[in-house]
Design a protein around this motif. Structure first.
Motif, mmCIF file in Angstrom:
data_model
loop_
_atom_site.group_PDB
_atom_site.id
_atom_site.type_symbol
_atom_site.label_atom_id
_atom_site.label_comp_id
_atom_site.label_asym_id
_atom_site.label_seq_id
_atom_site.Cartn_x
_atom_site.Cartn_y
_atom_site.Cartn_z
ATOM 1 N N GLY A 84 100.090 68.492 -78.465
ATOM 2 C CA GLY A 84 98.634 68.513 -78.389
ATOM 3 C C GLY A 84 98.155 69.475 -77.320
ATOM 4 O O GLY A 84 98.481 69.314 -76.142
ATOM 5 N N GLY A 85 97.369 70.476 -77.726
ATOM 6 C CA GLY A 85 96.892 71.494 -76.789
ATOM 7 C C GLY A 85 95.411 71.373 -76.494
ATOM 8 O O GLY A 85 94.719 72.390 -76.374
ATOM 9 N N GLY A 86 94.926 70.142 -76.367
ATOM 10 C CA GLY A 86 93.529 69.921 -75.992
ATOM 11 C C GLY A 86 93.400 69.610 -74.508
ATOM 12 O O GLY A 86 94.239 70.014 -73.693
ATOM 13 N N PHE A 87 92.362 68.879 -74.152
ATOM 14 C CA PHE A 87 92.118 68.576 -72.744
ATOM 15 C C PHE A 87 93.263 67.771 -72.130
ATOM 16 O O PHE A 87 93.691 68.044 -71.005
ATOM 17 N N ALA A 88 93.770 66.772 -72.849
ATOM 18 C CA ALA A 88 94.859 65.951 -72.307
ATOM 19 C C ALA A 88 96.141 66.747 -72.183
ATOM 20 O O ALA A 88 96.790 66.762 -71.130
ATOM 21 N N GLN B 189 87.225 58.007 -60.879
ATOM 22 C CA GLN B 189 88.205 58.609 -61.773
ATOM 23 C C GLN B 189 87.622 59.798 -62.531
ATOM 24 O O GLN B 189 88.283 60.833 -62.684
ATOM 25 N N ASN B 190 86.375 59.660 -62.981
ATOM 26 C CA ASN B 190 85.731 60.778 -63.672
ATOM 27 C C ASN B 190 85.632 61.998 -62.758
ATOM 28 O O ASN B 190 85.839 63.138 -63.190
ATOM 29 N N THR C 115 91.124 64.740 -69.855
ATOM 30 C CA THR C 115 91.654 65.445 -68.681
ATOM 31 C C THR C 115 92.330 64.460 -67.739
ATOM 32 O O THR C 115 93.458 64.688 -67.273
ATOM 33 N N LEU C 116 91.660 63.357 -67.458
ATOM 34 C CA LEU C 116 92.216 62.342 -66.564
ATOM 35 C C LEU C 116 93.505 61.760 -67.130
ATOM 36 O O LEU C 116 94.502 61.614 -66.411
ATOM 37 N N MET D 130 97.197 61.756 -65.391
ATOM 38 C CA MET D 130 97.876 60.491 -65.109
ATOM 39 C C MET D 130 99.203 60.379 -65.863
ATOM 40 O O MET D 130 100.188 59.860 -65.328
ATOM 41 N N ALA D 131 99.250 60.877 -67.099
ATOM 42 C CA ALA D 131 100.496 60.825 -67.858
ATOM 43 C C ALA D 131 101.575 61.685 -67.206
ATOM 44 O O ALA D 131 102.748 61.297 -67.148
#
Length: 448
Positions: free
Chosen positions: A43-47, A110-111, A393-394, A398-399
């Protein structure tokens, strides 16, 4: 041994105006060989890209590979409204701020951690003000009910000491050029992004440290011993640890089934116009960003670059567990958005909508992420609950920290959440969720 065969891929309907107007400055490279890596991110999105950047910082000597099924920014990451919001923003509620004071403060902190990470991205990789603009946002009210919702929101922000400013109808008119709004509530901590440009700028920035393969959907993910192997049509990646940044598509990998709501929202973007093309200040200042006072109303943004402006309108939600919507539906909702736009800007009837599209959201009933180590060496950073730019993003940060064993209070808080609660079986879920959505949209009235 563990084996997941991915039978279906999400479908992106319509052309996103963000992606269509984005400038890409690096080539597309698909996976065409069998390779090994220390880390695989799907996955190449925000996460996914946030996880990749975090790993490149904490494990600079490791080989990191990102696989994306599409071209970067053509999927959901390039289909949102481009708001990075710090204060509470719960789409599943009738109002934005519903948690208790301690939980609200935790969410804001967190945001802001995610926004700070994105600000570092913008600074390090030289993203323009049009791509990353810390201008704040306005909750706009067009009805008496909307004014009441804004006042409730104001009181909740005041209670926890959050900065805000109330705008009257004249100030809203000066900002937007529209007589439609009765008032607004400004909060300064939000950042407005051009999401496609941001994703591509982040990918370009980490490309010297991370290998990115696009047009490379994972068709099978399996583990033998301590090694995971992701197969695509033309190659494979083997790695001991994998991070899934695929949002609701994680159910296709065998996890969180029956626990995630797949919701689509819809947007249209006008063609470009000059400030003096329609005479006067019919659209106000160069840039502004409005969220609806009622969460189910219309999000409206004006963007300007090189003297040319566009306006984006986002309205409507539908629950679609198939992860696909039709072109016909997008066209029908685009017609509704045309009426919503014309009500706000009656002097712009001749301005065409150039792009219309659908974008997927992933929600849980209890408003928690699908996060954690779901199998040995397999980590989930999914389910953004309607605020994908910030929450994804968060989750990516965290991952990466969880997978590398980086301890910290924010990770402790983030991972110490219940898993998403189960949904009713289909078709009960489809009937119930869509009925609630439609009722809330109708109740939004003039805010839509």
């Amino acid at each position: 041994m563990s084996r997941h065969v991915i039978k279906y891929l999400p479908t992106d309907t319509g052309v996103s105006g963000w992606e269509a107007t984005s400038e890409r400055t690096f080539p597309v490279a698909a996976l065409e060989h069998d390779i090994t890596a220390d880390w695989l991110i799907i996955g190449g999105g925000f996460a996914g890209l946030s996880a990749a950047r975090r790993l490149s910082q904490s494990r600079p000597g490791d080989k990191i590979v990102v696989l994306d099924a599409r071209e970067l920014a053509k999927g959901p990451a390039g289909r949102n409204s481009g708001f990075m919001i710090d204060v509470p923003h719960n789409l599943s509620s009738g109002e934005y701020s519903v948690a208790d004071e301690a939980a609200t403060k935790d969410e804001i902190r967190q945001n802001r951690l995610a926004i700070s990470f994105a600000a570092d991205v913008a600074a390090e990789y030289g993203l323009s003000r049009e791509t990353f603009d810390p201008a704040g946002k306005v909750n706009a009210a067009a009805s008496e009910r909307g004014m009441g919702l804004n006042d409730n929101y104001r009181k909740s922000l005041e209670k926890i000491g959050e900065e805000h400013r109330v705008l009257d109808a004249a100030q809203m008119r000066e900002m937007t050029g529209s007589h439609y709004y009765r008032g607004g509530l400004y909060t300064p901590g939000a950042v407005m992004i051009q999401p496609a440009d941001y994703i591509r700028g982040l990918a370009r920035g980490i490309s010297s440290k991370v290998i990115i393969h696009e047009h490379s959907p994972v068709l099978e993910l399996s583990r033998k011993g301590r090694t995971w192997k992701a197969k695509t049509a033309c190659g494979s990646v083997s790695a001991p640890k994998v991070i899934l940044g695929v949002n609701g598509h994680i159910q296709s990998f065998g996890h969180f089934r029956g626990r995630l709501m797949h919701v689509f929202t819809y947007a249209s973007m006008t063609s470009a116009f000059s400030q003096n093309e329609f005479g006067g200040d019919v659209t106000g200042v160069d840039r502004w960003a409005l969220l609806p006072a009622d969460p189910m109303g219309a999000t409206v943004r004006k963007i300007t670059k090189d003297g040319l402006s566009r306006i984006v309108v986002r309205t409507r939600f539908t629950y679609d567990p198939s992860l696909k919507v039709s072109e016909k539906r997008v066209a029908g909702i685009a017609a509704e958005q045309r009426r919503s736009f014309d009500a706000r800007f009656p002097g712009l009837e001749r301005l065409p909508m150039e792009y219309s599209w659908a974008g997927a959201l992933c929600l849980s009933r209890n408003h928690v992420p699908a996060f954690g180590e779901v199998e040995e060496g397999l980590f989930s950073a999914c389910c953004e609950n309607g605020l994908g730019t910030v929450k994804s993003t968060l989750a990516g940060i965290m991952a990466a920290d969880l997978a590398t064993g980086v301890a910290g209070p924010e990770l402790d808080k983030f991972k110490n959440q219940p898993e998403p609660t189960r949904l009713p079986p289909e078709p009960i879920a489809w009937l119930g969720i869509n009925s609630v959505i439609r009722f809330q949209e109708l109740r939004a009235g003039r805010e839509g």
